[in-house]
Write a protein that holds these residues in place. Structure first.
Motif, PDB file in Angstrom:
ATOM      1  N   ARG A   1      27.715  39.433  27.881  1.00  0.00           N
ATOM      2  CA  ARG A   1      28.540  40.625  28.063  1.00  0.00           C
ATOM      3  C   ARG A   1      27.728  41.700  28.791  1.00  0.00           C
ATOM      4  O   ARG A   1      26.544  41.527  29.040  1.00  0.00           O
ATOM      5  CB  ARG A   1      29.018  41.162  26.709  1.00  0.00           C
TER       6      ARG A   1
ATOM      7  N   ALA B   1      26.116  40.363  32.236  1.00  0.00           N
ATOM      8  CA  ALA B   1      27.282  39.599  32.695  1.00  0.00           C
ATOM      9  C   ALA B   1      27.629  40.028  34.125  1.00  0.00           C
ATOM     10  O   ALA B   1      27.851  39.199  35.010  1.00  0.00           O
ATOM     11  CB  ALA B   1      28.459  39.809  31.754  1.00  0.00           C
TER      12      ALA B   1
ATOM     13  N   LEU C   1      35.009  43.011  33.632  1.00  0.00           N
ATOM     14  CA  LEU C   1      35.764  41.755  33.498  1.00  0.00           C
ATOM     15  C   LEU C   1      36.673  41.535  34.702  1.00  0.00           C
ATOM     16  O   LEU C   1      36.944  40.404  35.094  1.00  0.00           O
ATOM     17  CB  LEU C   1      36.588  41.756  32.207  1.00  0.00           C
TER      18      LEU C   1
ATOM     19  N   TYR D   1      34.930  37.209  26.702  1.00  0.00           N
ATOM     20  CA  TYR D   1      34.773  38.533  26.082  1.00  0.00           C
ATOM     21  C   TYR D   1      35.324  38.532  24.663  1.00  0.00           C
ATOM     22  O   TYR D   1      36.184  37.716  24.320  1.00  0.00           O
ATOM     23  CB  TYR D   1      35.471  39.607  26.935  1.00  0.00           C
TER      24      TYR D   1
ATOM     25  N   ALA E   1      38.825  35.874  33.097  1.00  0.00           N
ATOM     26  CA  ALA E   1      38.198  36.347  31.860  1.00  0.00           C
ATOM     27  C   ALA E   1      38.971  35.775  30.685  1.00  0.00           C
ATOM     28  O   ALA E   1      40.195  35.796  30.673  1.00  0.00           O
ATOM     29  CB  ALA E   1      38.181  37.867  31.812  1.00  0.00           C
TER      30      ALA E   1
ATOM     31  N   ALA F   1      35.293  39.517  37.604  1.00  0.00           N
ATOM     32  CA  ALA F   1      35.186  38.057  37.472  1.00  0.00           C
ATOM     33  C   ALA F   1      36.461  37.415  38.026  1.00  0.00           C
ATOM     34  O   ALA F   1      37.498  38.075  38.154  1.00  0.00           O
ATOM     35  CB  ALA F   1      35.004  37.684  36.008  1.00  0.00           C
TER      36      ALA F   1
ATOM     37  N   CYS G   1      34.256  35.000  33.020  1.00  0.00           N
ATOM     38  CA  CYS G   1      33.659  35.754  31.912  1.00  0.00           C
ATOM     39  C   CYS G   1      34.351  35.397  30.610  1.00  0.00           C
ATOM     40  O   CYS G   1      35.541  35.087  30.598  1.00  0.00           O
ATOM     41  CB  CYS G   1      33.829  37.254  32.140  1.00  0.00           C
TER      42      CYS G   1
END
Ligand code: ADP
Length: 446
Positions: free
Chosen positions: A10, A14, A42, A32, A48, A45, A30
């Motif tokens: 995270r 990340a 996020l 989470y 997520a 990415a 990702c």
């Protein structure tokens, strides 16, 4: 090269890995927890996936949930970042069992170097200097007393599976050694699930110097020189810099070369850091090897120009190291300040909550590694680090001046952070001179 990588972490690391993926043309997935569901990084990415509630045990530390996310997203590889599952051999093994590449060492190499006692023995074989102390785990207080008599007090009791500065006890005499050894083992069992403890000589005046190394799957390995991380509070680093002030290349080179021998001998691939303490006579003693990317890797990137995270991904994909040792040159000086959401005036009490004003510094030589944007809410569940300010310049003196300038530009409200403390440290005469020991900051803060 991989098509798609899952990032089992995270926050700033990340985001750092997402950026490396982008530059390599690899998709980033990702995961989470519910506490991070609104985090802006996020969105950077490609995908997520929520893996559970806020407590790390139910999300970022939950191997089956992360592997399930990896299967759903159909990734080729997992980057573990630092902390969380990054040094758990069982996680590397779970990846292997599911035919997902773990971006780091094999579980075997991780076990060889990640356990402090096993690592010390491997280090001795590779000719890396280690601390005088017990050869293995100690069970009997009598045995500990015998060894301590030989090496002399003070000694430090450490957990073989320890990390994060926890589970260490300093003993100044036989009485305290006897009374602490059992307690240390019980504590280690509770904290790390492994009660093995050992003792080594405790150095009162030492600097923390660590060597960045990286190896590939073809038996090649290089070092990227050293970092000095002596500015610590409670064994936690606050400032890191490279190169180490006042250390000439001829003194540090043999230590770097020994670190390379160690990872080659352990058949290690990926990034690793060999941590040493350096005494006043510039003798080096290895503490441990961290088998992952370090928080402070950017200072090395700034002085060598090597992108450590991209290189980790490339070697995990089976590529040869893109550099040979003679292509690695030190250029200038870099300093990293860890910006933590903590109140230095109130015993570094954590400061969770919303950040309404977030004005990060910029300009020449300034790099900000952070996932924070205005409106970000610092969750109470995880580490308190919210940003890393990394500054580069031609010399250490110039770098300190530039860091001072950058810190003065940096505004965060309403939560308290370590920015003001860093600003004071940049003006501190002893820090500016260079060479403060690992207990300096604690003494200063008393
Ligand atoms: P951890 O894995 O918990 O981070 P380390 O072995 O890396 O533990 O040690 C962390 C810090 O603890 C070091 O940077 C140093 O400040 C202190 N320390 C560890 N071993 C010794 C020692 N033998 N003498 C003096 N200080 C030590």
């Amino acid at each position: 090269m991989f098509n798609r990588i899952l990032i089992a972490n995270r926050g700033e690391i990340a985001l750092r890995i997402i950026r490396a993926c982008r530059e390599l043309g690899v998709e980033a997935v990702c995961v989470y927890s519910e506490a991070d569901k609104d985090a802006k990084y996020l969105r950077m990415a490609d995908r997520a996936i929520c893996i559970g509630p806020a407590p790390a045990k139910e999300s970022y530390l939950n191997i089956s949930r992360i592997i399930a996310a990896a299967e759903i997203a159909d990734v080729d590889a997992i980057h573990p970042g630092y902390g969380f599952l990054s040094e758990r051999a069982e996680f590397a093994q779970a990846c292997r069992d599911c035919k997902i590449e773990f971006i780091g060492p094999t579980p075997e190499a991780m076990a060889r170097l990640g356990d402090k006692v096993a690592c010390k023995n491997a280090a001795k074989e590779a000719g890396v200097p280690v601390f005088p102390g017990s050869a293995g785990a100690i069970e009997d207080p009598e045995e500990a007393v015998k060894i301590a008599d030989k090496i002399g007090y003070p000694v430090i009791i450490k957990a073989s599976a320890g990390g994060g500065g926890r589970g260490m006890r300093v003993c100044h005499n036989e009485g305290s050694l006897r009374s602490n050894i059992q307690a240390a083992s019980t504590e280690a069992q509770a904290a790390f699930g492994n009660g093995a403890v050992f003792i080594e000589k405790y150095l009162e005046h030492a600097q923390h110097v660590e060597i960045q190394v990286i190896g590939d799957k073809h038996g090649n390995a290089i070092h990227l020189w050293e970092r000095n991380c002596s500015m610590q509070r409670r064994h936690q680093k606050l400032i890191e810099e490279a190169p180490s002030p006042g250390l000439d290349r001829e003194t540090i080179r043999p230590v770097c070369e020994a670190a390379v021998r160690l990872i080659k001998q352990a058949k290690y691939h990926g990034a690793a850091t060999c941590e040493f303490l350096m005494d006043e006579k510039r003798n080096f003693y290895m503490l441990e090897v961290n088998t992952r990317v370090q928080v402070e890797h950017p200072v090395t990137e700034m002085i060598t120009g090597v992108d450590i995270v991209k290189t980790m991904i490339r070697v995990a994909a089976g590529e040869k190291l893109p550099y040979t040792q003679d292509q690695i040159h030190v250029n200038g000086h870099a300093i990293e300040c860890r910006i933590n959401a903590e109140d230095p005036d109130r015993k570094f009490m954590p400061q969770p909550g919303p950040i309404n004003r977030w004005e990060p510094p910029g300009g020449p030589g300034v790099r900000m590694d952070t996932h924070v944007v205005p409106g970000y809410v610092v969750p109470k569940f995880y580490d308190s680090m919210v940003a890393k300010l990394i500054v580069h310049d031609e010399t250490r003196e110039k770098c300190i001046e530039r860091t001072r300038r950058a810190l003065a530009e940096f505004t965060v409200e309403p939560i308290k952070t370590t920015i003001g403390l860093h600003a004071r440290l940049m003006e501190n005469g002893d820090f500016r001179k260079g060479g403060v020991d690992i207990h300096y900051l604690e003494r200063l803060l008393k």
